[in-house]
Scaffold this motif. Structure first.
Motif, PDB file in Angstrom:
ATOM      1  N   ASP A 100       0.783  -1.379   0.151  1.00 51.29           N
ATOM      2  CA  ASP A 100      -0.118  -0.010   0.083  1.00 51.29           C
ATOM      3  C   ASP A 100       0.904   1.426   0.025  1.00 51.29           C
ATOM      4  O   ASP A 100       1.265   1.756   0.979  1.00 51.29           O
ATOM      5  CB  ASP A 100      -1.004   0.108   1.162  1.00 51.29           C
ATOM      6  N   CYS A 101       1.182   1.863  -1.155  1.00 47.66           N
ATOM      7  CA  CYS A 101       1.957   2.874  -1.306  1.00 47.66           C
ATOM      8  C   CYS A 101       1.633   4.024  -0.605  1.00 47.66           C
ATOM      9  O   CYS A 101       2.380   5.129  -0.174  1.00 47.66           O
ATOM     10  CB  CYS A 101       2.244   3.218  -2.649  1.00 47.66           C
ATOM     11  N   LYS A 102       0.190   4.172  -0.560  1.00 45.93           N
ATOM     12  CA  LYS A 102      -0.391   5.333   0.282  1.00 45.93           C
ATOM     13  C   LYS A 102      -0.193   5.490   1.660  1.00 45.93           C
ATOM     14  O   LYS A 102      -0.046   6.561   2.147  1.00 45.93           O
ATOM     15  CB  LYS A 102      -1.874   5.362   0.076  1.00 45.93           C
ATOM     16  N   ARG A 103       0.602   4.394   2.122  1.00 46.97           N
ATOM     17  CA  ARG A 103       0.831   4.683   3.642  1.00 46.97           C
ATOM     18  C   ARG A 103       2.560   4.467   3.664  1.00 46.97           C
ATOM     19  O   ARG A 103       2.837   4.463   4.924  1.00 46.97           O
ATOM     20  CB  ARG A 103       0.290   3.071   4.271  1.00 46.97           C
ATOM     21  N   ASP A 104       3.089   4.643   2.611  1.00 45.02           N
ATOM     22  CA  ASP A 104       4.632   4.381   2.945  1.00 45.02           C
ATOM     23  C   ASP A 104       4.839   5.593   1.647  1.00 45.02           C
ATOM     24  O   ASP A 104       5.228   5.137   0.414  1.00 45.02           O
ATOM     25  CB  ASP A 104       5.167   3.109   2.536  1.00 45.02           C
ATOM     26  N   PRO A 105       5.422   6.603   2.123  1.00 39.44           N
ATOM     27  CA  PRO A 105       5.811   7.832   1.261  1.00 39.44           C
ATOM     28  C   PRO A 105       7.432   7.208   0.432  1.00 39.44           C
ATOM     29  O   PRO A 105       7.280   7.612  -0.674  1.00 39.44           O
ATOM     30  CB  PRO A 105       6.279   8.869   1.998  1.00 39.44           C
ATOM     31  N   ASP A 106       8.040   6.462   1.105  1.00 33.41           N
ATOM     32  CA  ASP A 106       9.092   5.826   0.505  1.00 33.41           C
ATOM     33  C   ASP A 106       8.882   5.007  -0.786  1.00 33.41           C
ATOM     34  O   ASP A 106       9.441   5.258  -2.099  1.00 33.41           O
ATOM     35  CB  ASP A 106      10.204   5.132   1.503  1.00 33.41           C
ATOM     36  N   LEU A 107       7.982   4.076  -0.474  1.00 36.42           N
ATOM     37  CA  LEU A 107       7.490   3.378  -1.647  1.00 36.42           C
ATOM     38  C   LEU A 107       6.850   3.959  -2.767  1.00 36.42           C
ATOM     39  O   LEU A 107       6.969   3.719  -3.880  1.00 36.42           O
ATOM     40  CB  LEU A 107       6.394   2.114  -0.988  1.00 36.42           C
ATOM     41  N   ALA A 108       6.043   4.837  -2.409  1.00 37.15           N
ATOM     42  CA  ALA A 108       5.520   5.906  -3.280  1.00 37.15           C
ATOM     43  C   ALA A 108       6.574   6.588  -4.240  1.00 37.15           C
ATOM     44  O   ALA A 108       6.348   6.593  -5.641  1.00 37.15           O
ATOM     45  CB  ALA A 108       4.681   6.914  -2.695  1.00 37.15           C
TER      46      ALA A 108
END
Length: 221
Positions: A100-108
């Motif tokens: 869930d990229c929305k919960r992890d800015p680094d992944l986004a």
């Protein structure tokens, strides 16, 4: 087990990867190793393989661990770093989409980076529609991605969409003033094409007064 794992890590950190691999392979062959401990050893062995440049072997182990309950997140992140090392952006996107990229800015940010990498390749091949698709997605997952804004401006400029290009460039300079030197040349071209150069200079002056960034002064020179 913790002592053996610690020794294996020490060897890997010291560059003695072959010895680390041997320790972890021997541990995996132990008949009384529990499932949870086997996962921990397998993860260390995958790290050994990565350090040795044996990316295919590391990937094979990690693709199994991503489905475990105890090491799923760690295995995914290590696998992601290997895919980044190999510039396998498509597979990296497929893997990261399971989070869930929305919960992890680094992944986004990572997802946006992957799409930008693919977009650059598509632009170089003249496939503007595919490039636009990936850039739109990069902007969606990471709206303030400076590279996506710059590439979108370049794409629009190449298609003579100068007004839209200016919009992307203004957003880039406002959100990321350090990127002004990268944007200014194209901003001048687009401003000339739309006869809005005075507005462009006024805009850059306002940004300079706001951020006091000397790079913007270079852009105005």
């Amino acid at each position: 087990l913790p002592i053996h794992l610690s020794i294996g890590r020490h060897f890997r950190q010291e560059g003695e990867v072959d010895r680390a691999i041997l320790i972890h392979q021997n541990l995996l062959a132990h008949p009384q190793l529990s499932t949870e401990n086997a996962h921990a050893v397998t993860f260390e062995l995958a790290r050994d393989y990565k350090a040795a440049g044996l990316f295919d072997r590391a990937e094979s182990l990690l693709e199994e661990l991503v489905f475990t309950r105890d090491l799923s997140d760690q295995a995914r992140r290590l696998l992601l770093s290997i895919l980044e090392r190999q510039k396998d952006w498509e597979q990296a996107i497929e893997l990261i989409s399971k989070w869930d990229c929305k919960r992890d800015p680094d992944l986004a940010k990572r997802m946006g980076h992957y799409h930008c990498e693919i977009a650059v390749s598509q632009l170089e091949s003249g496939r503007h529609n595919l490039a636009r698709h990936h850039l739109d997605y990069a902007s969606k997952v990471d709206p303030k991605n400076p590279r996506a804004l710059l590439l979108l401006a370049q794409l629009k400029s190449a298609e003579h969409g100068f007004v839209q290009a200016i919009g992307y460039l203004r957003s880039l300079v406002e959100e990321h003033p350090d990127f002004s030197p990268l944007a200014v040349d194209l901003l001048v071209v687009c401003s000339d094409a739309t006869s809005t150069k005075p507005k462009m200079r006024d805009f850059l002056k306002r940004i300079y007064l706001k951020h006091r960034n000397d790079r913007i002064l270079l852009a105005l020179a």
